[in-house]
Design a protein around this motif. Structure first.
Motif: not given
Length: 193
Positions: A39-43, A166-172
């Motif tokens: 989804s847009p803006n999903s993390v 915060r990882l390089a892929d945007g995940s936490l």
């Protein structure tokens, strides 16, 4: 010997923790998908739950509660039914065999201007008589983190156990350690008289 005398001669055995068995009935389909993946803006919020020796705990259960991306605390019902549209701010996942967990959600917004955004986390695991409460904070707003009353009350080494990476892929990425060195800070919610 009468039945009454036999019963009074019995010595009670100590209680034993043989459960709880979280894999039965509590997990539900898409419990970790607060928003559909992609989804847009999903993390993704992911990590590992470990014990005091650093060994993964394979049968814990985690719940998260959070505001939406604008900082609004959802008031919608229906968390157990994932319809792909309603964001209820709640999820539940069993931890995998390697102690890992994954939630697909959105970055929570601050509930008030200047407040540090965080996700509330509840941990259930074998050997725990009661659930554990904690938080995971987003790492970006260092000023809000410095001004957060909970974080400010902790020494730096303890504070870092509540802040995700915060990882390089945007995940936490955020690990939960139940005991020992680098034990996650857990909160005690006591009712006040």
């Amino acid at each position: 010997m009468s039945t009454e005398k036999q019963a009074s001669a019995l010595v009670p055995t100590p209680g034993q923790t043989i459960g709880p068995f979280y894999g039965y009935a509590l997990p539900f389909e898409k419990g970790g998908e607060l928003v559909p993946p992609g989804s847009p803006n999903s993390v993704q919020l992911h990590g590992t739950v470990t014990d005091g020796h650093g060994d993964p705990i394979p049968d814990a259960l985690l719940e998260i509660w959070q505001p939406d991306a604008q900082g609004n605390v959802p008031q919608r019902t229906g968390s157990l039914v994932r319809d792909g549209y309603a964001f209820t701010g709640w999820g539940r996942v069993p931890v995998g065999n390697t102690g890992t967990f994954v939630f697909t959600t959105v970055n929570p917004g601050p509930t008030e201007p200047g407040k540090a955004p965080f996700i509330s986390v509840v941990v259930f695991a074998r050997g725990l008589l009661n659930r554990l409460f904690t938080r995971v904070y987003l790492p970006e707003d260092t000023e809000a983190l410095a001004n957060d009353p909970l974080l400010a009350s902790l020494e730096p080494a303890r504070r870092k156990t509540l802040i995700a990476e915060r990882l390089a892929d945007g995940s936490l990425h955020w690990d939960i350690r139940l005991q020992g060195e680098d034990e996650t800070v857990f909160l005690d919610y006591q009712g006040q008289a």
